[in-house]
Structures are given as structure tokens and as C-alpha cells.
Design a protein around this motif. Sequence first.
Motif, PDB file in Angstrom:
ATOM      1  N   CYS A 109      -9.656  57.835  13.706  1.00 50.58           N
ATOM      2  CA  CYS A 109      -9.444  58.128  12.368  1.00 50.58           C
ATOM      3  C   CYS A 109      -8.065  57.305  13.030  1.00 50.58           C
ATOM      4  O   CYS A 109      -7.628  57.419  13.693  1.00 50.58           O
ATOM      5  N   PHE A 110      -7.298  58.221  11.464  1.00 53.24           N
ATOM      6  CA  PHE A 110      -6.079  57.464  11.622  1.00 53.24           C
ATOM      7  C   PHE A 110      -5.133  59.073  11.740  1.00 53.24           C
ATOM      8  O   PHE A 110      -5.127  59.381  10.479  1.00 53.24           O
ATOM      9  N   GLY A 111      -4.545  59.000  13.172  1.00 53.44           N
ATOM     10  CA  GLY A 111      -4.003  60.653  13.274  1.00 53.44           C
ATOM     11  C   GLY A 111      -2.805  60.896  12.241  1.00 53.44           C
ATOM     12  O   GLY A 111      -2.844  62.059  12.034  1.00 53.44           O
ATOM     13  N   HIS A 112      -1.838  59.982  12.176  1.00 53.25           N
ATOM     14  CA  HIS A 112      -0.876  60.630  11.455  1.00 53.25           C
ATOM     15  C   HIS A 112      -1.134  60.195   9.683  1.00 53.25           C
ATOM     16  O   HIS A 112      -0.635  61.333   9.104  1.00 53.25           O
ATOM     17  N   LEU A 113      -2.092  60.523   9.311  1.00 46.99           N
ATOM     18  CA  LEU A 113      -2.484  60.594   8.052  1.00 46.99           C
ATOM     19  C   LEU A 113      -3.545  61.983   8.190  1.00 46.99           C
ATOM     20  O   LEU A 113      -4.237  62.568   8.962  1.00 46.99           O
ATOM     21  N   THR A 114      -3.642  62.075   7.080  1.00 45.03           N
ATOM     22  CA  THR A 114      -4.831  63.750   6.174  1.00 45.03           C
ATOM     23  C   THR A 114      -5.983  62.971   6.588  1.00 45.03           C
ATOM     24  O   THR A 114      -6.403  62.174   6.149  1.00 45.03           O
ATOM     25  N   VAL A 115      -6.419  64.199   6.338  1.00 46.93           N
ATOM     26  CA  VAL A 115      -8.252  63.887   6.233  1.00 46.93           C
ATOM     27  C   VAL A 115      -8.513  63.392   4.947  1.00 46.93           C
ATOM     28  O   VAL A 115      -9.439  62.382   5.217  1.00 46.93           O
ATOM     29  N   GLU A 116      -7.902  64.202   3.973  1.00 45.38           N
ATOM     30  CA  GLU A 116      -8.681  63.187   2.710  1.00 45.38           C
ATOM     31  C   GLU A 116      -7.487  61.498   2.509  1.00 45.38           C
ATOM     32  O   GLU A 116      -8.585  60.661   2.236  1.00 45.38           O
ATOM     33  N   GLU A 117      -6.588  61.683   3.011  1.00 44.32           N
ATOM     34  CA  GLU A 117      -6.481  60.002   2.932  1.00 44.32           C
ATOM     35  C   GLU A 117      -7.161  59.276   3.850  1.00 44.32           C
ATOM     36  O   GLU A 117      -7.424  57.959   3.518  1.00 44.32           O
ATOM     37  N   PHE A 163     -20.278  67.841   4.553  1.00 43.31           N
ATOM     38  CA  PHE A 163     -18.900  68.152   5.714  1.00 43.31           C
ATOM     39  C   PHE A 163     -18.093  68.909   4.744  1.00 43.31           C
ATOM     40  O   PHE A 163     -17.293  68.986   4.384  1.00 43.31           O
ATOM     41  N   PRO A 164     -19.143  70.209   4.591  1.00 41.31           N
ATOM     42  CA  PRO A 164     -17.613  71.751   3.816  1.00 41.31           C
ATOM     43  C   PRO A 164     -16.702  71.569   4.913  1.00 41.31           C
ATOM     44  O   PRO A 164     -15.339  71.844   5.055  1.00 41.31           O
ATOM     45  N   ARG A 165     -16.577  71.675   6.228  1.00 41.39           N
ATOM     46  CA  ARG A 165     -14.791  71.602   7.292  1.00 41.39           C
ATOM     47  C   ARG A 165     -14.064  70.859   6.626  1.00 41.39           C
ATOM     48  O   ARG A 165     -13.329  70.806   7.358  1.00 41.39           O
ATOM     49  N   ARG A 208      -9.020  69.449   4.284  1.00 39.50           N
ATOM     50  CA  ARG A 208      -8.770  68.001   3.891  1.00 39.50           C
ATOM     51  C   ARG A 208      -7.081  67.878   4.241  1.00 39.50           C
ATOM     52  O   ARG A 208      -6.569  66.319   3.683  1.00 39.50           O
ATOM     53  N   SER A 209      -6.233  68.415   3.924  1.00 42.33           N
ATOM     54  CA  SER A 209      -4.707  67.941   4.310  1.00 42.33           C
ATOM     55  C   SER A 209      -4.092  68.536   5.342  1.00 42.33           C
ATOM     56  O   SER A 209      -3.108  68.141   5.634  1.00 42.33           O
ATOM     57  N   SER A 210      -4.761  68.536   6.262  1.00 42.92           N
ATOM     58  CA  SER A 210      -4.043  68.360   7.481  1.00 42.92           C
ATOM     59  C   SER A 210      -4.681  66.702   8.016  1.00 42.92           C
ATOM     60  O   SER A 210      -5.054  65.859   7.525  1.00 42.92           O
ATOM     61  N   GLN A 211      -3.578  66.863   8.762  1.00 43.31           N
ATOM     62  CA  GLN A 211      -3.092  65.630   9.602  1.00 43.31           C
ATOM     63  C   GLN A 211      -4.649  65.540  10.760  1.00 43.31           C
ATOM     64  O   GLN A 211      -4.916  66.708  11.515  1.00 43.31           O
ATOM     65  N   ALA A 212      -4.937  64.071  10.439  1.00 47.03           N
ATOM     66  CA  ALA A 212      -6.041  64.444  10.979  1.00 47.03           C
ATOM     67  C   ALA A 212      -6.001  64.295  12.563  1.00 47.03           C
ATOM     68  O   ALA A 212      -6.914  64.545  13.610  1.00 47.03           O
ATOM     69  N   GLY A 213      -5.046  64.168  13.313  1.00 40.69           N
ATOM     70  CA  GLY A 213      -4.530  64.153  14.497  1.00 40.69           C
ATOM     71  C   GLY A 213      -4.521  65.218  14.889  1.00 40.69           C
ATOM     72  O   GLY A 213      -4.968  65.569  16.119  1.00 40.69           O
TER      73      GLY A 213
END
Length: 248
Positions: A98-106, A133-135, A140-145
Amino acid sequence: QAGKPILAVNNIEVIYDHVILVLKGVSLTVPEGGIVALLGANGAGKSTTLKAISNLLRSERGEVTKGSIEFEGARIEAQTANELVRRGCIQVMEGRHCFGHLTVEENLMTGAFTRRDGKAAIKRDLDMVYDYFPRLRERRSSQAGYTSGGEQQMTAIGRALMSRPKMILLDEPSMGLAPQLQEEIFEIIRKLNEEQGVSFLLAEQNTSIALRYATYGYILESGRIVMDGAASDLRENADVKEFYLGVG
Ligand code: ATP
């Protein structure tokens, strides 16, 4: 295996750094709508096989030196990974990426980069990913990292789905996840297969879970397929039980 193949790998050889022969003639097929497991110990060549298919070897100084690979009947060895994504075949790399610095949705939206259809269709697919993936909808707005390992794996699969694939090559989906989460991921794979018709080639060290969800399996040892068969037959096979399922 019955059915028309969506993917056919014919006797490929892969060499790293011009001298290290890692795949010594690997052949396998995935039928349209199938879930096929590629099994084997650490270092057997599973990741190399997936990267050979999706043309991701070059950056690792690897090269397919023999054999051929067909997706929907067309040769694809010369296609770039992006061209292949456009055709409908995408790889989810081991270690999630994942791109850790992007949000889940990004992260999910980056998966739509090859698409030329409109925003409305992309938004619909984003909703579809959140339904599977309801989780991820919650996160969605959390940073993926900063999300959990399971959530990152889901984000990586969700990102692949955003390219509207016909086939996903999935490298070690269970890696590093607690058993219950592994089960959750495989259940979603099964649902995507049944409801969206996505075909899967899964590289897995966890033979037991892979053979419960796959229809067919291949076992790779030191760069060669040493056994293959219907998943139900492999589960009952004495050698598979002894060497891969941990029961004598
Ligand atoms: P893992 O589960 O650890 O990913 P694997 O079955 O997917 O195992 P590969 O990663 O495909 O195995 O590796 C197969 C063999 O190729 C190993 O012996 C590995 O050391 C070697 N190998 C992998 N990548 C390279 C590389 N870039 N250069 C040289 N050798 C490599």
C-alpha cells in the motif's frame, strides 16, 4: 482441468542476473472462473512465477528465457505490466504494497489509473469494494500505513479490483495474518470469484487454507512443478499430507 483457460503458462524458464536459473520449465493453467493455488515452500519460485506472468521481473534483473504465456489466448510475454492490467490481469504483490502515506480511499483510487470510463463508474466500483470490505469503508480516511496488516491486505486487493480485473494474481494473501483474518480474506476471494467471476491464481505457503478454497493446485519445488491435481485430491494425497499439511 475442465473449461477454457484464461491463463496458460507453457514451460517457462526464468533466469535472474543472467546466470541464476530459478524456474526450470513451469507449466500451469487457470480456467476461466477458476481459483488455482500455486503451492510450495519458501524459495520454491512461486513469486517468480507470478512476476513472470505479470511482467514484473525486469526490475529484479530477472528474465523469461524460454516458454510462453497466454492470457485469453493471446501471447503476453512482451506486454508491460500496465498493458496487462488494461487487458484485465493484475497482480497483488506479496507484502501488500500500500502507499502508506495515502489514505485507504486514495490507495483504492490509484487502482483505477488505467481506466478510461467515467467518474460515475469508478465511484460505483469504489462502493462495490466497500461492500466486499466493510472494514475499509470504516477506515476510508485513515492513512493506510497506520491500518492493520489485514486491512492493508484488503486495501491491496481492493485497489486491484478498481482496475476491473478478469484475473488477479495474488501473492501470499495469508502471510502475517491471524487465522481468523486469513479465513476472512479467503471468504472474500471466494465471493469475488462467485459473484464477479474473477479468476484467481494464488501463490501460498499455507497449503491447508489454499486447498480448501482453490479448485485445483500445483506444487512447486525448486523451480519445477512436482505435482498437480484437483484440490480435493491433493488434500487427501499422502505426500501432500506429510510434506505440506503437517500430518503423517
Ligand atoms: P517466497 O515465499 O519466499 O516468496 P517463493 O516460492 O515465492 O518464495 P521466489 O521468491 O520466487 O520463491 O524465489 C525463488 C528463488 O529465486 C529463490 O531461491 C530466490 O533466492 C531466488 N531469487 C528471487 N529473486 C531473486 C533475484 N532478484 N535475484 C536472484 N535470485 C532471486
